[in-house]
Design an enzyme around this catalytic site. Structure first.
Site, PDB file in Angstrom:
ATOM      1  N   ASN A  79       2.933  21.443  75.232  1.00 56.00           N
ATOM      2  CA  ASN A  79       2.364  21.669  76.562  1.00 56.00           C
ATOM      3  C   ASN A  79       1.511  22.935  76.642  1.00 56.00           C
ATOM      4  OD1 ASN A  79       2.405  21.533  79.693  1.00 56.00           O
ATOM      5  ND2 ASN A  79       3.378  23.503  79.265  1.00 56.00           N
ATOM      6  N   TYR A 160     -13.049  23.688  76.210  1.00 56.71           N
ATOM      7  CA  TYR A 160     -11.814  23.004  76.612  1.00 56.71           C
ATOM      8  C   TYR A 160     -11.863  21.501  76.323  1.00 56.71           C
ATOM      9  CZ  TYR A 160      -7.817  21.572  79.446  1.00 56.71           C
ATOM     10  OH  TYR A 160      -6.633  21.017  79.874  1.00 56.71           O
ATOM     11  N   LYS A 164      -9.416  19.418  73.530  1.00 62.02           N
ATOM     12  CA  LYS A 164      -8.524  18.318  73.886  1.00 62.02           C
ATOM     13  C   LYS A 164      -8.934  17.012  73.197  1.00 62.02           C
ATOM     14  CE  LYS A 164      -5.628  20.597  76.416  1.00 62.02           C
ATOM     15  NZ  LYS A 164      -4.231  20.783  75.956  1.00 62.02           N
ATOM     16  N   THR A 193      -2.616  24.524  88.629  1.00 58.55           N
ATOM     17  CA  THR A 193      -1.795  25.419  87.816  1.00 58.55           C
ATOM     18  C   THR A 193      -2.591  26.687  87.528  1.00 58.55           C
ATOM     19  OG1 THR A 193      -2.588  24.574  85.681  1.00 58.55           O
ATOM     20  CG2 THR A 193      -0.702  23.431  86.681  1.00 58.55           C
TER      21      THR A 193
END
Length: 235
Positions: A79, A160, A164, A193
């Site tokens: 995570n 990013y 991923k 978040t």
């Protein structure tokens, strides 16, 4: 009893996933770089704290020994991740991204996944029903990010999404190499978040849904896939 390790678990999606899995009866090791924050989070949920910095080989090796001493591992949830935003919480676009920025972000998001998975594979291979869940993103989908009609298309960042997409390839290749382990990538959705400066449009409860679901799949569950809460995500 199912034993689960979650990296980056002292807040956000990791914390909510830990809360849900503890409630489901898992023994959960909550991984955190900061010992004090990790200990506080684990005490709050009735979980176990383990210090782990996914960018540091020695830290990961020490965490593996701790989990092994605690009885082994059934589920690994990779995570921990960073987005790497700039000043004013702005996304760093193609004109400003540098090799050093890419390297720093890949160290956590990509190399960290490999480092942790490699270290815990011996424990997972001893489990009767081992599972690995890798946190990906809808931005990793080449099908979505190249389609003008999708929200992903408007995202200007380079590092990013690239990191991923690499996680997705890592997921597929590990799943092929270890058919006895259920290994999947998940897209939690645009969740509020610290990673995105709390700009997300959904709650951690909503975002954790697919993580928890894939963490609890059985031996006959899917492997080598990419999923969100509604089902398979296009590569």
């Amino acid at each position: 009893m199912t034993t689960t390790l979650i990296t980056g678990a002292n807040k956000g999606l990791g914390f909510e996933t830990a809360r849900r899995l503890v409630a489901a009866g898992h023994t959960v090791f909550m991984g955190s770089r900061d010992p004090e924050r990790g200990r506080h989070a684990a005490q709050e949920l009735g979980a176990r704290a383990v210090v782990i910095d996914v960018t540091d080989d020695a830290s990961v090796a020490a965490a593996a020994k701790t989990v092994e001493a605690g009885g082994g591992l059934d589920v690994l949830i990779n995570n921990a991740g960073v987005e790497g935003r700039g000043e004013g919480n702005s996304v760093i676009g193609a004109a400003d991204v540098t090799g050093d920025m890419m390297r720093e972000l890949f160290e956590t998001n990509v190399f960290g996944v490999v480092r942790v998975t490699h270290a815990f594979l011996p424990l997972l291979q001893k489990s009767a029903a081992p599972v690995v869940v890798n946190l990906s993103s809808g931005l990793a989908s080449l099908a979505r990010i190249t389609e003008p009609a999708t929200p992903s298309h408007a995202y200007p960042g380079v590092a990013y999404p690239a990191s991923k997409t690499a996680v997705n390839m890592i997921t597929v290749q590990y799943a092929k190499a270890f058919p006895g382990i259920r290994i999947n990538a998940v897209e939690p959705g645009y969740t509020a978040t610290d990673l995105n400066g709390n700009t997300g449009t959904q709650t951690v409860e909503q975002g954790a849904e697919i993580i928890v679901r894939m963490a609890r799949i059985g031996r006959d569950g899917p492997t080598g896939g990419f999923f969100d809460a509604t089902g398979p995500v296009p590569w």
